[in-house]
Each structure stands twice: as structure tokens, then as C-alpha cells.
Write a protein that holds these residues in place. Structure first.
Motif, PDB file in Angstrom:
ATOM      1  N   THR A  48      -3.674   0.270  -3.400  1.00  0.00           N
ATOM      2  CA  THR A  48      -3.192  -1.103  -3.284  1.00  0.00           C
ATOM      3  C   THR A  48      -2.394  -1.477  -4.531  1.00  0.00           C
ATOM      4  OG1 THR A  48      -5.153  -1.652  -1.983  1.00  0.00           O
ATOM      5  CG2 THR A  48      -3.882  -3.502  -2.849  1.00  0.00           C
ATOM      6  N   THR A  75      -2.620   6.212  -1.223  1.00  0.00           N
ATOM      7  CA  THR A  75      -2.241   5.466  -0.025  1.00  0.00           C
ATOM      8  C   THR A  75      -3.143   5.782   1.163  1.00  0.00           C
ATOM      9  OG1 THR A  75       0.078   5.041  -0.587  1.00  0.00           O
ATOM     10  CG2 THR A  75      -0.431   5.249   1.741  1.00  0.00           C
ATOM     11  N   HIS A 123       0.804  -1.229   0.000  1.00  0.00           N
ATOM     12  CA  HIS A 123       0.000   0.000   0.000  1.00  0.00           C
ATOM     13  C   HIS A 123       0.839   1.283   0.000  1.00  0.00           C
ATOM     14  CE1 HIS A 123      -3.614  -2.377   0.815  1.00  0.00           C
ATOM     15  NE2 HIS A 123      -2.968  -2.978   1.799  1.00  0.00           N
TER      16      HIS A 123
END
Length: 329
Positions: free
Chosen positions: A261, A252, A246
Motif C-alpha cells: 500500500t 503488491t 497498491h
């Protein structure tokens, strides 16, 4: 789930979610055979080179057991729930100083709160990218065991809690102060040795059995390889794996799965170290957490062939990921 149904047909989704005892057994066997072979190598040819190699291989296998524990936390490793939980608790969690039930509570919060301030994994990935000097310092602390000692102290506080599953940031390896423990439903007085011994009972038993086995073979000192690896090289591979999932992405700190992701197309050696048991297919896992990890590669191909992953962050390997974790400034 509605979004996933739009991406995959009902039959495809059911096929991907199908669990297999044989595939689970194979993954478990591969991980434990590599562990046994690594110990056998060091015992047969002790030396600096073999110990260094062993600590790299074992770091990947400790992460591998952690990933299998993660599968069991989702109850997606085997069709049988009792078998799933027994494997996850005794053969995966306990060897890596974890507890399946505590981890399950922690990890489910991550899936619901990914990218938010309430995500217990957020401290592991939100700080990226960092400067090259900062990353070098982090990795040096990992190799020297400083990060590992901090993680061990954090786990000690976690397991000394009367109800450790209530400590939201327990497995983030962030030190819990008395104040933060109280905020999560505890008070300093309830952190006792008896809680520690009870919550760590499975770990203590498994590690005692491992030590006795090696002692009976005349190589008790070889046991030290396991905690030494956990304190050092495991912290390196765990840091990179956590950040890769991540970290250093446009979203993020958002809840948009397509921007918070990352999936990584890992080479064979990267799968040994940073991405055991298909953990590198992380977008796929977050889309449908109930898909067993041994089906994630098939899911990736299905999504790729449908053109879905054109909007996703798919890295060409962990070298590329590490570069993205370092800022240019």
C-alpha cells in the motif's frame, strides 16, 4: 488492530476516529460547489477550452463523490448512520452511477483480501509496472471513451443481476461473462431488465432531476458534460488513483500492508484531480479504515512524528507515482 494500538495511543486512536457532521458537510459542500461552478462556467462561456477544462475538473469531482461514497461505505463520514447512508446513496453514489449498498459489499472484501487473488480490486493494480507504450495505450483508450464504454457495459450487467452485491468483481469494471456471473451465484436467465431498472432506480432519478434542472435553466445540453466526463477523463484519473494505491510495489500481491500500500503526498493540483478528500493517505486508511478521511492527514503526521512511516512507501507526488508505474525495460 493490535498493531495499530502499538503504534498509536488509545486517546490518539479515539481522537482520530471521531466523526464530525460539520467536517462532512464542508467536504460535501466543496465538492458540489465545484461541480456547480464548473457547469456555470461552461454555460456562461461555452467553447472548446472551457469544455476541456470542465471535463478535467469534473473528473476530479466525480472521483471526489466516489471517495465520499467510499467514506459512507465505511460509515465513517458522519456520526449518524442513517444520515451517513442517505448522503452516501443519494448525494455521492447515485450521481456517479453507483449504489452504496452494492459498493459496500464489494469494498469490504477489498480490505479483507488486499493483495490476494480474492481481492476484487486486484485487476486494477496488479499489472504494474508496464512499459511506456502500454501505459500510453491504456490512457488513450481512457481518453477516447473505450474504457468508459466497457465500464458502462459492466455496470449494466451488474445492475441487471438479481443480487448484484454477490458479484465479487462488479465495481472492478471487468466484464462479467455468463460463466463468471454463474460462479458468483447467478445464471444468465436472472439478468433481466426489471433488475436493471430496480437496482439503478436511484441513479435514474438523480440524473433525471439534474437534466430537468438544466432544461428548466435553458441549458439541457450541458447535462451531457457529466456522462461524457465519466466515460473519458474520469477513467484517466480513476486509473491513476487505483494504480497509485497498491500498484508497482514490492508486495503488491502480498498481504503485508507496509509493502502493498502507498501513501502519496499530493500537491494542490493533484488533490483536485487524483486525490480528492484525502484519499492519498492510503496506508493510514488501511491501518484504521474507521478513521474519517478528514482525519487521515492528522493520522499521517502522528505516524510520521513517531517514525513509523520510515518503513512505509510514501511517494512525493503523483508524478513520481506515474514514473514508478512505468518499467524501464
Amino acid at each position: 488492530m493490535n498493531e495499530v494500538r502499538a503504534l498509536l495511543g488509545r486517546e490518539e486512536l479515539l481522537m482520530l476516529q471521531r466523526k464530525s457532521t460539520w467536517k462532512a458537510a464542508w467536504m460535501l459542500l466543496v465538492n458540489w460547489c465545484l461541480i456547480a461552478a464548473t457547469f456555470a462556467l461552461v454555460i456562461a462561456r461555452p467553447g472548446i477550452a472551457t469544455v476541456a477544462l470542465a471535463m478535467l475538473v469534473l473528473a476530479g469531482r466525480q472521483l471526489g463523490l466516489g471517495i465520499l461514497m467510499h467514506e459512507c461505505a465505511h460509515r465513517s463520514l458522519t456520526p449518524s448512520r442513517p444520515l451517513n447512508d442517505w448522503i452516501g446513496q443519494w448525494l455521492c453514489a447515485a450521481p456517479v452511477f453507483a449504489d452504496l449498498l452494492i459498493y459496500r459489499s464489494y469494498h469490504m472484501t477489498h480490505h479483507v483480501k488486499t493483495g490476494t487473488q480474492d481481492d476484487p480490486d486486484l485487476p486494477n493494480y496488479r499489472g504494474y509496472p508496464v512499459t511506456p507504450a502500454s501505459l500510453a495505450r491504456k490512457l488513450l483508450r481512457d481518453v477516447l471513451g473505450l474504457t468508459g464504454l466497457k465500464a458502462a457495459a459492466t455496470l449494466a450487467v451488474l445492475y441487471a443481476h438479481a443480487e448484484p452485491e454477490k458479484l465479487r468483481f462488479g465495481y472492478a469494471y471487468k466484464k462479467q461473462s455468463a460463466e463468471s456471473a454463474a460462479m458468483d451465484g447467478d445464471s444468465p436467465g436472472t439478468c433481466k431488465v426489471r433488475h436493471l431498472l430496480w437496482n439503478a432506480r436511484r441513479m435514474l432519478l438523480i440524473h433525471a432531476l439534474a437534466f430537468v434542472l438544466l432544461w428548466a435553466c435553458g441549458h439541457a445540453i450541458a447535462y451531457l458534460l457529466w456522462p461524457a466526463t465519466w466515460l473519458t477523463t474520469y477513467m484517466v484519473v480513476s486509473r491513476i488513483r487505483n494504480a497509485a494505491e497498491h500498484g508497482a510495489l514490492p508486495g503488491t500481491v502480498s498481504q503485508d500492508i507496509w509493502s502493498n500500500t502507498r501513501t502519496v503526498l499530493a500537491a494542490w493540483w493533484e488533490r483536485l484531480l487524483f486525490a480528492p478528500n484525502f484519499v492519498n493517505f492510503h496506508i493510514e486508511h488501511h491501518l484504521v479504515p474507521t478513521v474519517p478521511s478528514y482525519n487521515l492527514r492528522r493520522m499521517h503526521r502522528l505516524l510520521r512524528d513517531k517514525g513509523v512511516l520510515q518503513q512505509a512507501h510514501v511517494a512525493g507526488g503523483y508524478v513520481q507515482v506515474i514514473r514508478s508505474l512505468v518499467s524501464k525495460r
